[in-house]
Structures are given as C-alpha cells and as structure tokens.
Scaffold this motif. Structure first.
Motif, PDB file in Angstrom:
ATOM      1  N   ALA A  30       2.714   1.659 -13.105  1.00 10.42           N
ATOM      2  CA  ALA A  30       1.434   1.967 -12.467  1.00 10.42           C
ATOM      3  C   ALA A  30       0.718   3.081 -13.211  1.00 10.42           C
ATOM      4  O   ALA A  30      -0.496   3.025 -13.430  1.00 10.42           O
ATOM      5  N   GLU A  31       1.478   4.095 -13.630  1.00 13.32           N
ATOM      6  CA  GLU A  31       0.883   5.201 -14.379  1.00 13.32           C
ATOM      7  C   GLU A  31       0.420   4.750 -15.765  1.00 13.32           C
ATOM      8  O   GLU A  31      -0.585   5.234 -16.289  1.00 13.32           O
ATOM      9  N   ALA A  32       1.160   3.808 -16.381  1.00 10.11           N
ATOM     10  CA  ALA A  32       0.758   3.299 -17.697  1.00 10.11           C
ATOM     11  C   ALA A  32      -0.572   2.557 -17.604  1.00 10.11           C
ATOM     12  O   ALA A  32      -1.481   2.765 -18.426  1.00 10.11           O
TER      13      ALA A  32
ATOM     14  N   GLY B  42      -6.798   0.681 -11.614  1.00 12.28           N
ATOM     15  CA  GLY B  42      -5.883   1.756 -11.243  1.00 12.28           C
ATOM     16  C   GLY B  42      -5.314   1.588  -9.855  1.00 12.28           C
ATOM     17  O   GLY B  42      -4.117   1.352  -9.672  1.00 12.28           O
ATOM     18  N   SER B  43      -6.178   1.673  -8.861  1.00 20.78           N
ATOM     19  CA  SER B  43      -5.720   1.695  -7.478  1.00 20.78           C
ATOM     20  C   SER B  43      -5.111   0.368  -7.022  1.00 20.78           C
ATOM     21  O   SER B  43      -3.989   0.322  -6.508  1.00 20.78           O
ATOM     22  N   VAL B  44      -5.854  -0.719  -7.205  1.00 21.22           N
ATOM     23  CA  VAL B  44      -5.385  -2.015  -6.694  1.00 21.22           C
ATOM     24  C   VAL B  44      -4.085  -2.438  -7.375  1.00 21.22           C
ATOM     25  O   VAL B  44      -3.146  -2.903  -6.723  1.00 21.22           O
ATOM     26  N   PHE B  45      -3.988  -2.246  -8.696  1.00 21.02           N
ATOM     27  CA  PHE B  45      -2.764  -2.621  -9.402  1.00 21.02           C
ATOM     28  C   PHE B  45      -1.576  -1.790  -8.929  1.00 21.02           C
ATOM     29  O   PHE B  45      -0.473  -2.320  -8.733  1.00 21.02           O
TER      30      PHE B  45
ATOM     31  N   GLY C 115      -1.501   4.625  -5.901  1.00 21.00           N
ATOM     32  CA  GLY C 115      -2.591   3.680  -5.635  1.00 21.00           C
ATOM     33  C   GLY C 115      -3.581   4.213  -4.619  1.00 21.00           C
ATOM     34  O   GLY C 115      -4.802   4.076  -4.792  1.00 21.00           O
ATOM     35  N   VAL C 116      -3.074   4.831  -3.546  1.00 21.10           N
ATOM     36  CA  VAL C 116      -3.955   5.401  -2.520  1.00 21.10           C
ATOM     37  C   VAL C 116      -4.789   6.541  -3.114  1.00 21.10           C
ATOM     38  O   VAL C 116      -6.005   6.635  -2.878  1.00 21.10           O
ATOM     39  N   LEU C 117      -4.133   7.405  -3.899  1.00 18.61           N
ATOM     40  CA  LEU C 117      -4.829   8.526  -4.531  1.00 18.61           C
ATOM     41  C   LEU C 117      -5.965   8.042  -5.423  1.00 18.61           C
ATOM     42  O   LEU C 117      -7.106   8.535  -5.332  1.00 18.61           O
ATOM     43  N   LEU C 118      -5.682   7.067  -6.282  1.00 18.75           N
ATOM     44  CA  LEU C 118      -6.707   6.554  -7.187  1.00 18.75           C
ATOM     45  C   LEU C 118      -7.834   5.874  -6.413  1.00 18.75           C
ATOM     46  O   LEU C 118      -9.002   5.947  -6.814  1.00 18.75           O
ATOM     47  N   GLY C 119      -7.486   5.223  -5.320  1.00 21.81           N
ATOM     48  CA  GLY C 119      -8.509   4.580  -4.497  1.00 21.81           C
ATOM     49  C   GLY C 119      -9.477   5.588  -3.898  1.00 21.81           C
ATOM     50  O   GLY C 119     -10.692   5.373  -3.894  1.00 21.81           O
ATOM     51  N   VAL C 120      -8.942   6.707  -3.394  1.00 17.02           N
ATOM     52  CA  VAL C 120      -9.794   7.750  -2.812  1.00 17.02           C
ATOM     53  C   VAL C 120     -10.728   8.331  -3.873  1.00 17.02           C
ATOM     54  O   VAL C 120     -11.945   8.486  -3.646  1.00 17.02           O
ATOM     55  N   ILE C 121     -10.176   8.649  -5.053  1.00 13.03           N
ATOM     56  CA  ILE C 121     -10.987   9.211  -6.134  1.00 13.03           C
ATOM     57  C   ILE C 121     -12.058   8.214  -6.578  1.00 13.03           C
ATOM     58  O   ILE C 121     -13.216   8.583  -6.799  1.00 13.03           O
ATOM     59  N   ALA C 122     -11.676   6.952  -6.703  1.00 11.30           N
ATOM     60  CA  ALA C 122     -12.627   5.926  -7.139  1.00 11.30           C
ATOM     61  C   ALA C 122     -13.770   5.773  -6.144  1.00 11.30           C
ATOM     62  O   ALA C 122     -14.942   5.651  -6.540  1.00 11.30           O
ATOM     63  N   ILE C 123     -13.466   5.813  -4.851  1.00  9.09           N
ATOM     64  CA  ILE C 123     -14.508   5.664  -3.828  1.00  9.09           C
ATOM     65  C   ILE C 123     -15.485   6.844  -3.881  1.00  9.09           C
ATOM     66  O   ILE C 123     -16.702   6.677  -3.773  1.00  9.09           O
TER      67      ILE C 123
END
Length: 306
Positions: free
Chosen positions: A38-40, A91-94, A199-207
């Motif tokens: 996920a990090e890659a 990022g988030s969804v994957f 995934g949750v973290l990236l989703g929040v940042i993306a939103i």
C-alpha cells in the motif's frame, strides 16, 4: 518567489518519493507485507502527482490567446485537482482494498526486518521532503496557522505537497507499527489493520485537497485583508468611495480587480482618465498580484441622510 519555492518543494518530493517507491516495492516482494505494498503504491501515486504539478506549472506559463485572453494560470489549479483525485483513487482506495483482502486471507510476512529497515529509511527521506515543503511555505504562511495556510493559499502546489508529505510520514509510521506488531505477535491482522488505517488517512487528505482545489478552480476572490488593501488604495486619492468591487484569482499570482468608483462630479475627461490611471497604480503598489484591473467611473448617488 511562490513559483520557485513551489518548484523546489515539488522536485524534492519527487526525488524522495521515486526512491522510496522503488525501495518499498522491493520490500513488498521480499516480505509480502500489504502495508508495504500500500505504501509502495502510495509513493508511486505521489511521484506521479509531483510530475503533474510540474506539468501544471509549465503549461500555466503559456501566453494568453484570443481564445483564452486571461491566460492559462488556472492550469495549476486543474492539475492540483487531478492530483487530489489520483491520491484518492490510487492511494486511498487501493490501500483499503489491499487491507481488507489481507484481513480476510491472513497471509504471513516473510523477512519482516527488511520491511522495517526500508520503512525507517523511507521516513528519513520523507522527512527531508516534508522539511523542504515547510521551509518553502513559511514566507507565504506568514503569521497564520498551517491550517489557515492550506485553506487560504492561492498557490496550490505547496498545500498539496505539504499534505502529501504529512500523509506519507504518518502512513509510514502506521506501516511500521503494523509490521512491528505483526512481528511481535505473529498475527498478520496488524499488518492488515495498518494498511486500512493508511487508506483512511489518504482518503481524508484527498478529500480536503479535492474541496480546496475545486474552490480555487471554480474561482476564488481576494481574502478580506487583501480586499481591504485594494479598497484603501482606491480611496487614498481622488476617488470619493468604492461603490462596489469584485475580485477573482486568474492564477496563483494574478488577481483580477473590477470596481465601480465614485468620482467628484464635473471632472473633465482628462482628469477622469488621470484619476483612473492613478488609482490603478496605487492598487498595483499595494497588491502586486493585482495585474488585471478594470475601473468604471461613476457618480456617488447615495441618498443624503436627512
């Protein structure tokens, strides 16, 4: 200054993320860690994002055309918006998908120490990128908070890189915790939970980025302090008062100002033209990014209080 600072931060992030992505993929192939995968993918997305930000900065410098008379400054907003979408999808969804899959399959880790070493090195590289972004953002942030800077900045690249780097650092710590707890307990569920948290973290940042970049792309006006400077500059000369005013950013360093101004009655045409020219000059001195100015002279028809 904003453009050069943003470019330095983007290049630093691009170089760091490209190296980190390669190391993480190697780590995933050796360990089988879903957090590492996920990090890659996150680092690949970030590297692509920095490339898009550089492309946006380049295309925004194109000269104005009859079809686009105000130029292409908003290209920087468009590509930053695309970056936010990519951060969410790649990022988030994957990461969420991979974490849930790992949670169901309970696949064990192999050579977890390799993952730990790679993650520690990645934290060091990402910290360098984050430090560069902070250093380049400070002159624009001024005395406000970092959250105010992200919400109010008209330069899209720096908030994007800041939040990306912050998300990457926190994500690396989460991945390290997931791998570490998996090693200590022998239960791969912690690696899966670490991946889901990423995934949750990236989703929040993306939103957050999607909301801010959409607002800039649609068109934002000057902030209240900047607007007050413009009005003050207008009313400092022969202008009796500003009847109404509208502003909009055509790009991070290009502000459109349109205002109807009240001039004393009975002025000859030459004096009207001179007053408008002087008013435009005062605006540009007070707010250098106000490059496109349209002033309409009028008479003050405000009813006199009886």
């Amino acid at each position: 200054m904003a453009a050069s600072g943003g470019t330095r931060a983007i290049v630093a992030a691009l170089l760091a993320n490209a190296g980190i992505a390669i190391a993480k993929f190697i780590g995933f192939l050796v360990t089988g860690s879903s957090s590492m995968l996920a990090e890659a993918v996150h680092s690949v997305a970030d590297t692509s994002n920095q490339g898009l930000l550089l492309l946006g900065g380049r295309t925004a410098r194109r000269a104005a055309t009859p079809e686009h008379p105000f130029g292409y400054g908003r290209d920087r907003y468009f590509y930053s918006f695309v970056v936010a979408l990519l951060l969410f999808t790649l990022g988030s969804v994957f990461a969420l998908y991979e974490g849930i899959h790992k949670l169901e399959s309970h696949e064990p880790l192999t050579s977890p120490l390799v993952a730990v070493v790679i993650l520690v090195v990645a934290i060091g590289l990402e910290s360098f990128s984050f430090r560069t972004a902070i250093h380049e953002s400070r002159p624009l942030k001024g005395s406000g908070t970092w959250w105010q800077f992200i919400r109010q900045s008209k330069v899209p690249e720096l908030p994007v890189v800041l939040l990306e780097d912050l998300g990457a650092l926190v994500g690396l710590v989460l991945a390290l915790l997931g791998v570490g707890l998996t090693v200590l307990t022998g239960d791969s569920v912690f690696d899966a939970l670490g991946t889901i948290c990423i995934g949750v973290l990236l989703g929040v940042i993306a939103i957050i980025l999607i909301i801010e970049m959409k607002s800039l792309l649609v068109g934002e006006g000057a902030t209240q302090p900047v607007l007050a400077k413009i009005v003050s500059a207008l009313e400092a000369g022969g202008v009796e008062r500003v009847i109404h005013i509208k502003t909009q950013y055509l790009g991070p360093e290009e502000l459109l100002v349109a205002a109807k101004i009240a001039l004393p009655p009975g002025l000859p045409l030459e004096q009207v033209a001179r007053s408008i020219d002087e008013a435009e000059q005062r605006i540009r001195e007070a707010v250098p990014e106000a490059r496109v100015i349209y002033l309409e002279p009028d008479l003050d028809r405000t009813p006199v209080a009886g």
